[in-house]
Enzyme design. Structure first.
Site, PDB file in Angstrom:
ATOM      1  N   SER A  37      49.871 -21.044  -1.199  1.00  0.00           N
ATOM      2  CA  SER A  37      50.892 -22.043  -1.550  1.00  0.00           C
ATOM      3  C   SER A  37      51.489 -22.675  -0.306  1.00  0.00           C
ATOM      4  O   SER A  37      52.010 -21.959   0.575  1.00  0.00           O
ATOM      5  CB  SER A  37      52.030 -21.378  -2.333  1.00  0.00           C
ATOM      6  OG  SER A  37      51.656 -21.173  -3.655  1.00  0.00           O
ATOM      7  N   HIS A  68      49.096 -26.783  -4.222  1.00  0.00           N
ATOM      8  CA  HIS A  68      47.661 -26.447  -4.261  1.00  0.00           C
ATOM      9  C   HIS A  68      46.905 -27.727  -4.637  1.00  0.00           C
ATOM     10  O   HIS A  68      46.839 -28.095  -5.814  1.00  0.00           O
ATOM     11  CB  HIS A  68      47.383 -25.335  -5.280  1.00  0.00           C
ATOM     12  CG  HIS A  68      47.941 -24.008  -4.872  1.00  0.00           C
ATOM     13  ND1 HIS A  68      47.191 -23.047  -4.251  1.00  0.00           N
ATOM     14  CD2 HIS A  68      49.193 -23.505  -4.972  1.00  0.00           C
ATOM     15  CE1 HIS A  68      47.952 -21.995  -3.987  1.00  0.00           C
ATOM     16  NE2 HIS A  68      49.174 -22.244  -4.423  1.00  0.00           N
ATOM     17  N   HIS A  90      45.471 -18.938 -10.136  1.00  0.00           N
ATOM     18  CA  HIS A  90      46.306 -17.747 -10.339  1.00  0.00           C
ATOM     19  C   HIS A  90      46.219 -17.318 -11.799  1.00  0.00           C
ATOM     20  O   HIS A  90      46.030 -18.161 -12.685  1.00  0.00           O
ATOM     21  CB  HIS A  90      47.772 -18.061 -10.017  1.00  0.00           C
ATOM     22  CG  HIS A  90      47.998 -18.665  -8.669  1.00  0.00           C
ATOM     23  ND1 HIS A  90      47.844 -20.013  -8.425  1.00  0.00           N
ATOM     24  CD2 HIS A  90      48.354 -18.102  -7.484  1.00  0.00           C
ATOM     25  CE1 HIS A  90      48.101 -20.262  -7.147  1.00  0.00           C
ATOM     26  NE2 HIS A  90      48.408 -19.120  -6.543  1.00  0.00           N
ATOM     27  N   TYR A  92      48.624 -16.590 -13.740  1.00  0.00           N
ATOM     28  CA  TYR A  92      49.673 -17.184 -14.577  1.00  0.00           C
ATOM     29  C   TYR A  92      49.339 -18.605 -15.031  1.00  0.00           C
ATOM     30  O   TYR A  92      50.010 -19.153 -15.909  1.00  0.00           O
ATOM     31  CB  TYR A  92      51.035 -17.164 -13.858  1.00  0.00           C
ATOM     32  CG  TYR A  92      51.088 -17.968 -12.578  1.00  0.00           C
ATOM     33  CD1 TYR A  92      51.180 -19.352 -12.589  1.00  0.00           C
ATOM     34  CD2 TYR A  92      51.046 -17.333 -11.340  1.00  0.00           C
ATOM     35  CE1 TYR A  92      51.223 -20.086 -11.422  1.00  0.00           C
ATOM     36  CE2 TYR A  92      51.079 -18.048 -10.160  1.00  0.00           C
ATOM     37  CZ  TYR A  92      51.160 -19.431 -10.210  1.00  0.00           C
ATOM     38  OH  TYR A  92      51.194 -20.150  -9.043  1.00  0.00           O
ATOM     39  N   GLU A  93      48.308 -19.219 -14.429  1.00  0.00           N
ATOM     40  CA  GLU A  93      47.902 -20.550 -14.898  1.00  0.00           C
ATOM     41  C   GLU A  93      47.158 -20.457 -16.232  1.00  0.00           C
ATOM     42  O   GLU A  93      46.867 -21.470 -16.854  1.00  0.00           O
ATOM     43  CB  GLU A  93      47.037 -21.239 -13.842  1.00  0.00           C
ATOM     44  CG  GLU A  93      47.818 -21.591 -12.581  1.00  0.00           C
ATOM     45  CD  GLU A  93      46.944 -22.137 -11.472  1.00  0.00           C
ATOM     46  OE1 GLU A  93      46.669 -23.336 -11.479  1.00  0.00           O
ATOM     47  OE2 GLU A  93      46.526 -21.340 -10.595  1.00  0.00           O
ATOM     48  N   ALA A 120      51.318 -16.993   0.250  1.00  0.00           N
ATOM     49  CA  ALA A 120      52.759 -16.930   0.446  1.00  0.00           C
ATOM     50  C   ALA A 120      53.239 -15.692  -0.305  1.00  0.00           C
ATOM     51  O   ALA A 120      52.754 -15.420  -1.407  1.00  0.00           O
ATOM     52  CB  ALA A 120      53.410 -18.180  -0.138  1.00  0.00           C
ATOM     53  N   MET A 223      51.297 -13.206  -5.956  1.00  0.00           N
ATOM     54  CA  MET A 223      50.642 -13.444  -7.259  1.00  0.00           C
ATOM     55  C   MET A 223      49.172 -13.847  -7.100  1.00  0.00           C
ATOM     56  O   MET A 223      48.638 -14.541  -7.957  1.00  0.00           O
ATOM     57  CB  MET A 223      51.387 -14.551  -8.020  1.00  0.00           C
ATOM     58  CG  MET A 223      52.882 -14.304  -8.191  1.00  0.00           C
ATOM     59  SD  MET A 223      53.698 -15.702  -9.002  1.00  0.00           S
ATOM     60  CE  MET A 223      55.429 -15.317  -8.670  1.00  0.00           C
ATOM     61  N   SER A 224      48.536 -13.425  -6.011  1.00  0.00           N
ATOM     62  CA  SER A 224      47.155 -13.899  -5.800  1.00  0.00           C
ATOM     63  C   SER A 224      46.372 -12.933  -4.912  1.00  0.00           C
ATOM     64  O   SER A 224      46.731 -11.773  -4.762  1.00  0.00           O
ATOM     65  CB  SER A 224      47.190 -15.284  -5.139  1.00  0.00           C
ATOM     66  OG  SER A 224      47.640 -15.180  -3.806  1.00  0.00           O
ATOM     67  N   ASN A 247      59.896 -15.710   1.773  1.00  0.00           N
ATOM     68  CA  ASN A 247      61.249 -15.393   1.273  1.00  0.00           C
ATOM     69  C   ASN A 247      61.384 -13.878   1.287  1.00  0.00           C
ATOM     70  O   ASN A 247      60.379 -13.166   1.310  1.00  0.00           O
ATOM     71  CB  ASN A 247      61.429 -15.920  -0.158  1.00  0.00           C
ATOM     72  CG  ASN A 247      60.359 -15.399  -1.106  1.00  0.00           C
ATOM     73  OD1 ASN A 247      59.186 -15.812  -1.021  1.00  0.00           O
ATOM     74  ND2 ASN A 247      60.727 -14.496  -1.982  1.00  0.00           N
ATOM     75  N   HIS A 261      60.235 -21.525  -5.722  1.00  0.00           N
ATOM     76  CA  HIS A 261      58.982 -22.067  -5.181  1.00  0.00           C
ATOM     77  C   HIS A 261      59.244 -23.090  -4.066  1.00  0.00           C
ATOM     78  O   HIS A 261      58.437 -23.223  -3.145  1.00  0.00           O
ATOM     79  CB  HIS A 261      58.171 -22.694  -6.329  1.00  0.00           C
ATOM     80  CG  HIS A 261      56.759 -23.038  -5.966  1.00  0.00           C
ATOM     81  ND1 HIS A 261      55.872 -22.131  -5.416  1.00  0.00           N
ATOM     82  CD2 HIS A 261      56.058 -24.205  -6.083  1.00  0.00           C
ATOM     83  CE1 HIS A 261      54.700 -22.722  -5.207  1.00  0.00           C
ATOM     84  NE2 HIS A 261      54.785 -23.976  -5.598  1.00  0.00           N
TER      85      HIS A 261
END
Ligand SMILES: O=P(O)(O)O[C@@H]1C[C@H](O)[C@@H](CO)O1
Length: 292
Positions: A37, A68, A90, A92-93, A120, A223-224, A247, A261
């Site tokens: 990201s 992306h 990902h 979640y997509e 990230a 998440m990846s 973060n 995000h």
């Protein structure tokens, strides 16, 4: 249980996609790069680019996340042929895990030997600061614990064995190379190493979840990456991965901080230059079958 689970692509489907790409570019990549990201600038480092939009590539999913771009970029990096995913997929997509990881098998069939993945991530390790670059030495695969692993389904031995080893997932010599390159470039103050934990997302973690993950040994959460690493290792490519700590994970009920995000993308922008320099220097030093 999971989106269209078990709907993997056959060896022939992957071969057809790879052959379609090879027919349209003279570049024969030996290094494959995946941009996390806000880190798509890595692809812009490639010279003599041949670019494909994901929507035009047979069997490829589409990028749906801000940050992306959805382009597969072929080119050379200081003379070395590379292919770069400017945008990844990902869980979640809503894609099945086999589709998220399809590009790793395409990389393999294109001739890629080494994969460099970036992401990230939120920092769980209390010594980490926003902007730190963490060399990933190991992972915790939470979706895997719940039975969502990209290798679930029939195994095609042309890709790899039924039960691949993961204790050597992250190439130790490439980790050392990254550390050497980072120190040489003067990045020692923000270079770390640690364990990356993948969750499904898209919601960020609760405070209790962050505390638990930290106790379990994770230094960063995202998440990846892990699904891609498993598939890349299954088909015998060497893997190096790094997290940009965009973060700090919220670990304290008194904290006013909230993961978002926009902050993730903004930190990516701020560290883009150093990250690009580090990855490009590494690429020039990775030999085809040795490292220096
Ligand atoms: O593709 P990566 O892992 O870099 O993306 C992270 C995880 C989410 O997609 C997003 C959250 O901001 O960034």
């Amino acid at each position: 249980m999971f989106p269209e689970s078990h709907t993997g692509y056959s060896y022939e489907d992957c071969r057809a996609t790879a052959d379609w790409l090879l027919a349209q570019t003279a570049v024969r990549p030996v290094v494959g790069i995946v941009c996390g990201s806000g880190l798509g600038g890595l692809a812009d480092m490639l010279k003599d680019q041949v670019v494909f939009n994901y929507r035009d590539i047979p069997n490829f999913p589409q990028s749906t996340v801000h940050g992306h771009a959805g382009r597969l970029v072929f080119g050379t990096l200081k003379g070395r042929p590379c292919v770069c995913m400017q945008g990844r997929f990902h869980l979640y997509e809503g894609y099945p895990i086999q589709k998220i990881t399809l590009p790793m098998r395409i990389f393999k069939l294109l001739g890629v030997e080494t994969v460099i993945l970036t992401n990230a991530a939120g920092g769980l390790n209390q010594d980490f600061k926003v902007g730190d670059i963490m060399i990933i030495k190991d992972h915790l695969n939470m979706p895997g614990f719940a039975g969502n692993n990209p290798l679930i389904g029939p195994n095609d031995e042309r890709f790899g064995v039924r039960f691949p080893c993961m204790s050597d997932a992250y190439d130790r010599e490439l980790q050392q190379l990254a550390m050497d390159v980072g120190i040489e470039l003067g990045y020692g103050d923000f270079l770390r190493e640690g364990v990356y934990c993948v969750l499904g997302g898209p919601s960020f973690e609760t405070i209790a979840e962050c505390r638990m993950l930290h106790k379990l040994g994770a230094d960063a959460v995202g998440m990846s990456t892990v699904h891609e690493v498993i598939v890349a290792r299954h088909c015998g490519m060497r893997v190096f991965a790094l997290s940009l700590i965009t973060n700090r994970a919220v670990m304290d009920y008194d904290s006013e901080e909230k993961a978002n995000h926009e902050e993730v993308l903004e930190t990516g922008k701020q560290r883009a230059e150093q990250l690009e320099r580090m990855v490009s220097t590494m690429v020039t030093r990775i030999g085809h079958n040795n490292y220096s």
